[in-house]
Design a protein around this motif. Structure first.
Motif, PDB file in Angstrom:
ATOM      1  N   LEU A 122       0.808  -1.211   0.000  1.00 23.84           N
ATOM      2  CA  LEU A 122       0.000   0.000   0.000  1.00 23.84           C
ATOM      3  C   LEU A 122       0.845   1.267   0.000  1.00 23.84           C
ATOM      4  O   LEU A 122       1.695   1.473   0.858  1.00 23.84           O
ATOM      5  CB  LEU A 122      -0.922   0.002   1.221  1.00 23.84           C
ATOM      6  N   LYS A 144       1.199   2.349  10.582  1.00 23.21           N
ATOM      7  CA  LYS A 144       1.432   1.673   9.306  1.00 23.21           C
ATOM      8  C   LYS A 144       1.697   0.200   9.617  1.00 23.21           C
ATOM      9  O   LYS A 144       2.522  -0.112  10.469  1.00 23.21           O
ATOM     10  CB  LYS A 144       2.633   2.270   8.566  1.00 23.21           C
ATOM     11  N   GLU A 145       0.990  -0.683   8.914  1.00 22.53           N
ATOM     12  CA  GLU A 145       1.078  -2.122   9.202  1.00 22.53           C
ATOM     13  C   GLU A 145       1.731  -2.865   8.037  1.00 22.53           C
ATOM     14  O   GLU A 145       1.439  -2.597   6.877  1.00 22.53           O
ATOM     15  CB  GLU A 145      -0.321  -2.675   9.451  1.00 22.53           C
ATOM     16  N   ARG A 214       3.482  -3.633   2.765  1.00 19.87           N
ATOM     17  CA  ARG A 214       2.653  -2.778   3.627  1.00 19.87           C
ATOM     18  C   ARG A 214       1.196  -3.065   3.299  1.00 19.87           C
ATOM     19  O   ARG A 214       0.790  -3.006   2.137  1.00 19.87           O
ATOM     20  CB  ARG A 214       2.982  -1.304   3.412  1.00 19.87           C
ATOM     21  N   VAL A 215       0.407  -3.331   4.326  1.00 18.56           N
ATOM     22  CA  VAL A 215      -0.983  -3.727   4.115  1.00 18.56           C
ATOM     23  C   VAL A 215      -1.982  -2.712   4.666  1.00 18.56           C
ATOM     24  O   VAL A 215      -3.176  -2.809   4.380  1.00 18.56           O
ATOM     25  CB  VAL A 215      -1.264  -5.106   4.740  1.00 18.56           C
ATOM     26  N   ARG A 216      -1.495  -1.739   5.446  1.00 22.06           N
ATOM     27  CA  ARG A 216      -2.421  -0.750   6.012  1.00 22.06           C
ATOM     28  C   ARG A 216      -1.672   0.542   6.322  1.00 22.06           C
ATOM     29  O   ARG A 216      -0.529   0.503   6.780  1.00 22.06           O
ATOM     30  CB  ARG A 216      -3.083  -1.283   7.287  1.00 22.06           C
ATOM     31  N   GLN A 219      -6.350   3.851   8.691  1.00 24.45           N
ATOM     32  CA  GLN A 219      -7.523   2.979   8.531  1.00 24.45           C
ATOM     33  C   GLN A 219      -7.674   2.481   7.101  1.00 24.45           C
ATOM     34  O   GLN A 219      -8.645   1.787   6.774  1.00 24.45           O
ATOM     35  CB  GLN A 219      -8.799   3.728   8.981  1.00 24.45           C
ATOM     36  N   ILE A 220      -6.739   2.818   6.217  1.00 23.19           N
ATOM     37  CA  ILE A 220      -6.843   2.453   4.803  1.00 23.19           C
ATOM     38  C   ILE A 220      -6.087   1.148   4.571  1.00 23.19           C
ATOM     39  O   ILE A 220      -4.904   1.041   4.893  1.00 23.19           O
ATOM     40  CB  ILE A 220      -6.268   3.574   3.917  1.00 23.19           C
ATOM     41  N   ARG A 221      -6.769   0.168   3.989  1.00 26.55           N
ATOM     42  CA  ARG A 221      -6.181  -1.159   3.822  1.00 26.55           C
ATOM     43  C   ARG A 221      -5.908  -1.464   2.352  1.00 26.55           C
ATOM     44  O   ARG A 221      -6.611  -0.986   1.458  1.00 26.55           O
ATOM     45  CB  ARG A 221      -7.105  -2.236   4.417  1.00 26.55           C
ATOM     46  N   GLU A 237     -13.674   6.327   3.570  1.00 31.07           N
ATOM     47  CA  GLU A 237     -12.262   6.379   3.930  1.00 31.07           C
ATOM     48  C   GLU A 237     -11.783   7.817   4.084  1.00 31.07           C
ATOM     49  O   GLU A 237     -11.024   8.137   5.005  1.00 31.07           O
ATOM     50  CB  GLU A 237     -11.422   5.657   2.875  1.00 31.07           C
TER      51      GLU A 237
END
Length: 269
Positions: A122, A144-145, A214-216, A219-221, A237
């Motif tokens: 992402l 950030k995930e 990066r997956v998130r 709150q945006i995935r 979003e």
């Protein structure tokens, strides 16, 4: 329907004096850093006179770059992009695999938070510099995930070290959330963005990153976007982003803390 962020940006632009480099960034011309270079090179004029670095402009003044009139973007654009490996987050035209050339989007946009060349996942792209700063300043603690695969089994000791903080780049990383997902895979949530942070953290503990996605962001995935695909953020979003950024600062953390200290000193009797 315009989002609240877009309306706030437009209203603020009508009433506030802005630094020229920020105006050029928010108008979709270039980044602030590149704007400073254009100003220093004498390619920017304000009301027909050569601009100066650091100057501010007010609504109604005429700004031109290479004689071309600059107007603020009327429509705010925020895209979710799945950046493939091998694509570089840069605006450098000499880089053949830069993200701007890869997307070839019809309106000038830039990235909010880099992913290195060997990483994927992402990436947010927008024409609004204010949003970029508020999202990515470490002092705002936005999450950030990432999903990471390494070259050997993930141990409990490794997870604990990663979560506590790892000494890299003359500092110690912030405590963070880390969870094992598979034999050699883990999930990590960061609130800062040091240069190649996850790779350096792993290397410091004797591991090598094999894949990093990066997956998130906040709150945006990433969802089911395939590599190279992009989509505009939904109204939901954007509304959520607006709420989360409402009290965020667009200043660097050091500058923000210095300002807070000065204000506290002034308030003391």
């Amino acid at each position: 329907m315009n989002s609240q962020i877009e309306r706030q940006f437009q209203e603020r632009s009508k009433r506030e004096a802005l630094r020229l480099n920020k105006f050029l960034s928010e108008a979709g011309v270039c980044s602030r850093r590149e704007a400073d270079r254009l100003i220093e090179a004498g390619r920017v004029t304000v009301d027909g006179k050569k601009a100066e670095t650091g100057m501010k402009i007010t609504p109604g003044q005429e700004v031109r770059v290479d004689q071309k009139l600059v107007k603020p973007e009327e429509e705010m654009i925020v895209l979710a992009v799945n950046k493939p490996r091998g694509i570089v987050c840069t605006e450098e035209k000499r880089e053949p695999d830069n993200i701007i050339r890869f997307l070839n989007y019809p309106t000038r946009i830039t990235y909010a938070g880099r992913l290195d060349k060997d990483s994927e996942g992402l990436l947010l792209m927008t024409n609004n510099g204010d949003i970029i700063n508020k999202m990515m300043r470490a002092g705002n603690y936005h999450e950030k995930e990432y999903l990471v695969t390494v070259d050997k089994p993930v141990t409990e000791e490794f997870l604990q070290h990663m979560a506590r903080g790892v000494p890299i780049l003359d500092t110690v990383t912030r405590p963070c959330q880390v969870k094992k997902e598979g034999k050699k895979t883990f999930r990590i949530v960061l609130t800062q963005g040091l240069n190649r942070q996850i790779r350096r953290m792993c290397e410091a503990l004797g591991y090598k990153v094999v894949t990093l996605k990066r997956v998130r962001i906040m709150q945006i995935r990433l969802g089911d976007l395939k590599p190279g695909q992009y989509r505009p953020l939904t109204e939901q979003e954007l509304a959520s982003l607006d709420r989360m950024l409402e009290h965020s600062s667009n200043m660097p953390e050091r500058d923000r803390k210095n300002r807070e200290r000065k204000e506290n000193r002034r308030q003391k009797p």
